[in-house]
Design a protein around this motif. Sequence first.
Motif, short mmCIF file in Angstrom:
data_model
loop_
_atom_site.label_atom_id
_atom_site.label_comp_id
_atom_site.label_asym_id
_atom_site.label_seq_id
_atom_site.Cartn_x
_atom_site.Cartn_y
_atom_site.Cartn_z
N GLY A 293 17.50 4.32 -3.14
CA GLY A 293 17.00 3.01 -2.75
C GLY A 293 16.12 2.34 -3.77
O GLY A 293 15.75 1.18 -3.61
N TRP A 294 15.76 3.07 -4.85
CA TRP A 294 15.01 2.43 -5.91
C TRP A 294 15.93 1.51 -6.70
O TRP A 294 17.14 1.74 -6.78
CB TRP A 294 14.40 3.47 -6.84
CG TRP A 294 13.32 4.27 -6.19
CD1 TRP A 294 13.45 5.49 -5.61
CD2 TRP A 294 11.95 3.90 -6.04
NE1 TRP A 294 12.25 5.92 -5.10
CE2 TRP A 294 11.30 4.95 -5.35
CE3 TRP A 294 11.20 2.79 -6.42
CZ2 TRP A 294 9.94 4.92 -5.04
CZ3 TRP A 294 9.84 2.76 -6.12
CH2 TRP A 294 9.23 3.81 -5.43
N ARG A 295 15.37 0.46 -7.27
CA ARG A 295 16.17 -0.53 -7.98
C ARG A 295 16.33 -0.18 -9.45
O ARG A 295 15.64 0.68 -10.00
CB ARG A 295 15.50 -1.91 -7.85
CG ARG A 295 15.92 -2.74 -6.64
CD ARG A 295 15.60 -2.10 -5.35
NE ARG A 295 15.89 -3.00 -4.22
CZ ARG A 295 15.71 -2.66 -2.96
NH1 ARG A 295 15.27 -1.46 -2.66
NH2 ARG A 295 15.99 -3.50 -1.99
N GLY A 296 17.26 -0.88 -10.09
CA GLY A 296 17.44 -0.77 -11.53
C GLY A 296 17.82 0.62 -11.97
O GLY A 296 18.67 1.28 -11.38
N ASP A 297 17.16 1.10 -13.04
CA ASP A 297 17.54 2.40 -13.60
C ASP A 297 16.96 3.57 -12.83
O ASP A 297 17.07 4.72 -13.27
CB ASP A 297 17.16 2.48 -15.09
CG ASP A 297 15.64 2.45 -15.32
OD1 ASP A 297 14.89 2.34 -14.33
OD2 ASP A 297 15.23 2.52 -16.49
N TYR B 151 0.81 -1.20 0.00
CA TYR B 151 0.00 0.00 0.00
C TYR B 151 0.85 1.26 0.00
O TYR B 151 0.45 2.30 -0.52
CB TYR B 151 -0.98 0.00 1.18
CG TYR B 151 -2.20 -0.84 0.88
CD1 TYR B 151 -3.08 -0.47 -0.14
CD2 TYR B 151 -2.45 -2.00 1.59
CE1 TYR B 151 -4.17 -1.25 -0.43
CE2 TYR B 151 -3.55 -2.79 1.29
CZ TYR B 151 -4.41 -2.42 0.28
OH TYR B 151 -5.49 -3.19 -0.02
N LEU B 152 2.05 1.19 0.58
CA LEU B 152 2.95 2.33 0.51
C LEU B 152 3.50 2.48 -0.90
O LEU B 152 3.72 3.59 -1.38
CB LEU B 152 4.09 2.17 1.52
CG LEU B 152 3.66 2.12 2.99
CD1 LEU B 152 4.89 2.05 3.89
CD2 LEU B 152 2.80 3.31 3.37
N GLU C 150 3.42 5.74 -3.84
CA GLU C 150 4.50 6.22 -4.71
C GLU C 150 5.13 5.01 -5.37
O GLU C 150 6.08 4.44 -4.84
CB GLU C 150 5.53 7.02 -3.91
CG GLU C 150 6.55 7.72 -4.80
CD GLU C 150 7.45 8.67 -4.01
OE1 GLU C 150 7.03 9.80 -3.78
OE2 GLU C 150 8.56 8.24 -3.63
N PRO C 151 4.62 4.59 -6.53
CA PRO C 151 5.06 3.33 -7.14
C PRO C 151 6.40 3.39 -7.85
O PRO C 151 6.92 2.36 -8.25
CB PRO C 151 3.93 3.01 -8.12
CG PRO C 151 3.36 4.34 -8.48
CD PRO C 151 3.47 5.18 -7.24
#
Length: 739
Positions: free
Chosen positions: A702-706, A643-644, A648-649
């Motif tokens: 902390g976001w993954r990938g690009d 849900y978090l 902010e997806p």
Amino acid sequence: MTPSVSRRTLVKGAGASFAASLFSPVTRAAEAAAPASEEWSGWTICDSCNHMPMCGIHFRAKGNTVIRIENWKEHPNHFLCSKGISTLQRLYNPNRLLYPLKRTAPKGAKDPGWVRIGWDEAIAMIAKNLNEVKAKYGAETVLFYCGDPKEPRPPVMRLARYFGSPNYCCESSVACNLAYVHAQELSFGGEVSGGPNGKAKCTMIVGKNGSWASPHGFYRNLLAQKARGLKLIVSDPRRTKVAELADVHLQPRAGTDGAVAWGMIRVLVKENLVKRDFVDQWCTGYEELVKYCERFTPEYVEAETGVPAENIIQAARLFADGPSSMMLPGQSIPHQGNGCNNVRAYSLLMALTGNVDNAGGSTFEDWPEDYVRWDEGYTRSFIDQKWFNEPEQKAKRIDREFAPVWNEMQVLCNPNKLPEMVEAGRIHAFAGFGTNILIWPSPDEYKAAMRKMDFSFATDYFYRDDTHHDMDLVLPAAMNFERYAPFGTHGRKVSARKPVKPLGEAWEDWKIALTIGAACTGDSDLFFGGDPVKACDSILNGWGTSYAERQAMLPNVNVCEWFPKPATEKYAKGLLRFDHKPGFRTPSGKIEFVSSVQAKHGFPGLPEYTPAPKPTAEYPLKLLNGTRRPYITHSKTRGDQPYLLELEPESVINMSPDDAAARGIAEGDQVWITSPYTSKKVRARVRVTIMMQPGLIDAQYGWRGDQETQDLIPRKGWDPISGYPCCNDVCVQVTKAQA
């Protein structure tokens, strides 16, 4: 059929009664551990954003299944936010790690070949490999690391001590808030701070958006204090909710904070607003300070920082007309190349105006003498801090050349040169608890370092390929609803927990660390037989209480009478120094405007201002990397609490309307971020907002990938006083992505 549950239902506090049906595979595992029965109450704490001792959670359970959570109204921090409410969704996430995993393929293989093993095999494997590294290369070549959550720090540090390695570190010695504490210790010998309080006439908040980055109680209190007439100064380049409440908003260009502080210092000196009786008795280096501040005229400061000269003067006068308190930043300013000095410069405003440990001003904590810090829950005797501070151990630490001031001052090592240390053969093994490699700048270099080690393992709630791919073992950690340790301290109050049993074969980190310690040393008693409650009691018994006694008080959180009662001017009463003499815990016994430790290691003793890198035509925007949102904290909840993620997806950056218009960017557009330090492009969406001043963007790492913004940060420009990375000194460009 799984019911459809909206985020609105969750956040309204309908609680989490839907958990059993939403995550049925894991819930069945819970029911197998304890058959359904009458509802019962449990109490724990939220570890989502690590504002330890965190916020209280009251939950209702049937058997071993938590079915509903709500505010723990008797807890000092008793308002749950969306992060806390969503922890139940994390508990029953079907992707949760529930069993120890061992790699079977060579490191570097695309598929690690993970297989499930039992705890006996895992513990034996860890003890065998760590002891082999110790015998071959020395105990100091094993790096012990505690990341997120912070809860396991005490037993992991005890494990490092009795294993014999002084190379213990944590996320706070990588890039969190310990540099801010370090800065204060260089001047004051300890952490002196204070938010808005009932006796303060003025409060200055520096680089901290507490409306988003602190528990709910912070903003409620700020509103209440403003209503009674508190004057508020905010120094922050952003137009935050906190800044909008300010009587004076100092909005400097990013990285120019030290010039703002020195400009205010000069006003105090020139207008005779310095409290000379306090300075003459309790401070050293005033003459040097007066000489250095001369260059920071209001006109120079305005040109350097963009802050109008009259605002600098007004802020200095307001702060001098105290009593005044000051909240310094834990994460923002310390993540600059000159971060420690910039924080120190701000902190000296407290000393110059006499607002140190006074009623209404900034204070030192009223802790038991043996207590280390409120957010770790341990004592100097539990970790044997004396051993870590011995010169022999300091000389073995991997930060002794890289960050000598830090090495002398801090009991935790700074591990930011880990790739170099592995390459040089100074680190051969890694023992990680809650590790996240994405906390480091240019994280690929740290991934490569892990791959080269002789042995490594980590505990976690989930398998995270970015961090765990080349480790030898990954161990399942119990979550906050399943832990006994640590207890919480809230001023003079001490709280225990009443948890459910861990799911699957998860163990709480305290049990993991203590059991490894017993296996490595052969001394079970030294590690309390692996029992977290017994370990807590070894501390609590010294305070005249016990875990069982505190647990019997639930839901109440009561005062521990052994704790000292609040006092002011502790420096004058011999309540700060370990020898009980009047003064401060600095080498001179006084507040040091000129730090003797910095000077000892060849750095200027004053917190001199060094201009930060300035934008260029090619890279015209400054990046604030690692800012908070009210509903998510860095990389902690990327997919763990869906849900978090719905809120902010994907990575979102904030940008001013002027900067967006100049680039043909509209709200919601996808963009690429580039920096001069990498060929990688980082993807994000844009939020156009007046929160940001022109020339500035912010992002969460902390976001993954690009989407990983840490790829934009170089492994150079480290703050020489703390060894922290320059996450907030980087200049970037943002361009609109093609559809």
